[in-house]
Motif scaffolding. Sequence first.
Motif, short mmCIF file in Angstrom:
data_model
loop_
_atom_site.label_atom_id
_atom_site.label_comp_id
_atom_site.label_asym_id
_atom_site.label_seq_id
_atom_site.Cartn_x
_atom_site.Cartn_y
_atom_site.Cartn_z
N ILE A 112 0.84 -1.20 0.00
CA ILE A 112 0.00 0.00 0.00
C ILE A 112 0.87 1.24 0.00
CG2 ILE A 112 -1.90 -1.16 1.20
CD1 ILE A 112 -1.05 0.38 3.73
N ASN A 113 0.30 2.34 -0.46
CA ASN A 113 1.02 3.62 -0.45
C ASN A 113 -0.01 4.75 -0.49
OD1 ASN A 113 3.28 5.24 -0.33
ND2 ASN A 113 3.65 5.21 -2.54
N GLY A 114 0.38 5.89 0.05
CA GLY A 114 -0.48 7.08 0.00
C GLY A 114 -1.42 7.25 1.18
N PHE A 115 -1.58 6.23 2.01
CA PHE A 115 -2.49 6.34 3.16
C PHE A 115 -1.93 7.31 4.19
CE2 PHE A 115 -3.86 2.51 1.14
CZ PHE A 115 -5.21 2.39 1.44
N ARG A 116 -0.62 7.30 4.38
CA ARG A 116 -0.01 8.20 5.35
C ARG A 116 -0.20 9.66 4.95
NH1 ARG A 116 4.49 5.94 5.31
NH2 ARG A 116 4.37 4.72 7.22
N ARG A 117 -0.21 9.91 3.67
CA ARG A 117 -0.38 11.29 3.19
C ARG A 117 -1.84 11.72 3.26
NH1 ARG A 117 -0.78 13.43 -2.41
NH2 ARG A 117 -0.38 15.66 -2.29
N ALA A 118 -2.76 10.79 3.00
CA ALA A 118 -4.17 11.14 2.95
C ALA A 118 -4.83 11.23 4.32
CB ALA A 118 -4.92 10.11 2.09
N PHE A 119 -4.36 10.42 5.28
CA PHE A 119 -5.02 10.32 6.58
C PHE A 119 -4.04 10.60 7.72
CE2 PHE A 119 -6.96 7.34 3.58
CZ PHE A 119 -8.28 7.78 3.58
N ASP A 120 -4.61 10.89 8.90
CA ASP A 120 -3.76 11.04 10.07
C ASP A 120 -3.27 9.67 10.52
OD1 ASP A 120 -6.07 9.93 11.16
OD2 ASP A 120 -6.09 11.24 12.91
N LYS A 121 -2.43 9.63 11.56
CA LYS A 121 -1.80 8.38 11.96
C LYS A 121 -2.82 7.32 12.34
CE LYS A 121 1.90 6.48 14.82
NZ LYS A 121 2.98 6.77 15.78
N LYS A 122 -3.91 7.73 13.00
CA LYS A 122 -4.94 6.76 13.37
C LYS A 122 -5.75 6.31 12.16
CE LYS A 122 -5.66 8.06 18.20
NZ LYS A 122 -6.65 8.53 19.20
N GLY A 123 -5.77 7.13 11.12
CA GLY A 123 -6.55 6.78 9.94
C GLY A 123 -8.00 7.16 10.06
N LEU A 124 -8.32 8.03 11.01
CA LEU A 124 -9.71 8.43 11.23
C LEU A 124 -10.02 9.80 10.62
CD1 LEU A 124 -10.07 7.35 14.98
CD2 LEU A 124 -10.79 6.09 12.94
N LYS A 125 -9.02 10.65 10.53
CA LYS A 125 -9.21 11.99 9.99
C LYS A 125 -8.54 12.12 8.63
CE LYS A 125 -9.35 14.20 14.55
NZ LYS A 125 -8.71 15.21 15.44
N ILE A 126 -9.20 12.83 7.73
CA ILE A 126 -8.64 13.07 6.41
C ILE A 126 -7.72 14.29 6.48
CG2 ILE A 126 -9.15 13.67 4.02
CD1 ILE A 126 -11.85 12.26 4.39
N LYS A 127 -6.46 14.11 6.11
CA LYS A 127 -5.50 15.22 6.11
C LYS A 127 -5.56 16.00 4.80
CE LYS A 127 -1.52 13.30 6.95
NZ LYS A 127 -0.09 13.14 7.30
N VAL A 128 -5.62 15.25 3.70
CA VAL A 128 -5.59 15.86 2.38
C VAL A 128 -6.60 15.15 1.48
CG1 VAL A 128 -4.14 16.43 0.39
CG2 VAL A 128 -3.12 16.31 2.66
N THR A 129 -7.31 15.90 0.67
CA THR A 129 -8.22 15.29 -0.31
C THR A 129 -7.54 15.29 -1.68
OG1 THR A 129 -9.27 17.42 -0.78
CG2 THR A 129 -10.27 16.04 0.94
N GLY A 130 -8.09 14.48 -2.58
CA GLY A 130 -7.52 14.41 -3.92
C GLY A 130 -6.34 13.47 -4.04
N VAL A 131 -6.00 12.80 -2.95
CA VAL A 131 -4.91 11.83 -2.98
C VAL A 131 -5.43 10.53 -3.59
CG1 VAL A 131 -3.29 10.50 -1.57
CG2 VAL A 131 -3.85 12.85 -0.95
N LYS A 132 -4.57 9.79 -4.25
CA LYS A 132 -4.93 8.49 -4.80
C LYS A 132 -4.10 7.40 -4.14
CE LYS A 132 -6.55 10.14 -9.30
NZ LYS A 132 -6.42 10.00 -10.77
N PRO A 133 -4.52 6.96 -2.95
CA PRO A 133 -3.80 5.86 -2.30
C PRO A 133 -3.82 4.63 -3.19
CG PRO A 133 -5.41 6.85 -0.81
CD PRO A 133 -5.70 7.37 -2.18
#
Length: 269
Positions: free
Chosen positions: A191-212
């Motif tokens: 997998i890739n791109g999840f760290r950029r799109a979401f916070d560490k817990k994966g509950l909050k969206i940090k950035v939109t328009g990312v393609k994990p």
Amino acid sequence: MAKKNIFADAFGTPYFLKRFVIFILGMVSYRRFNGFNKLKISGTEYIKDLPDSNVLFVSNHQTYFADVAAMYHVFFAVNNGYMNTIKNPVYLLNPKVDFYYVAAEETMNKGLLSKFFKLAGAVTVKRTWRAQGQNVNRMVDLKEVDNIMKALDNGWVITFPQGTTSAFAQGRKGTAKLVKQQRPIVVPIKINGFRRAFDKKGLKIKVTGVKPTMEFKPPLDIDYDKENAQEILDKIMIAIEQTQDFNVLYEYEEELKAKREEQQSEVNN
């Protein structure tokens, strides 16, 4: 093999409750992977004809929950005939309920939401090397190993051999020992791109328009009799692209480290 129950999963969670939890979590998380951010999926042809049990998926890890949530969407989509896409969430009405993921016990016991996630199929383990942010050194709980084997006997299991969301962390040999003992089909996921799109817990969206991205690779060719645990672990880490050979910044970081040590040495002298 543990005897299957038509009303509950391997750990006694009623299927009707598990289906309900999966549906709610799936609907809440759906737009995160096919709306705000578009998940790019490849390689699901490698998983569509797998047996119903004794299949172990090994993956790198970037967030606590978003990685697993996305995998649930993909697995259930494939289970309903949708390949390399999650565009039709009708698959949430017919999930693969004998589906589990290995998670750190301390993570799954933090808060009500984590406990809700746990009902979706978590097999919890105590990390032997770290707890509450501190380094520890404790023995493996054999009951936890038995629980993972029970899950494999009854279905599919996802595990993260690094045991951390840190990129290029060393793999833990416990996963390889389990593979050698249980002899499951081992399918790597990168997998890739999840760290950029979401916070560490994966509950909050940090950035939109990312393609994990989520890439499924062919099942590993493992000689369970001749290969030792370290050789199996090496194959796993290469397949999920988490060895230092894949770290494009490794040489640069090593040069910086050597330079800092040289400067510190000059100061001390």
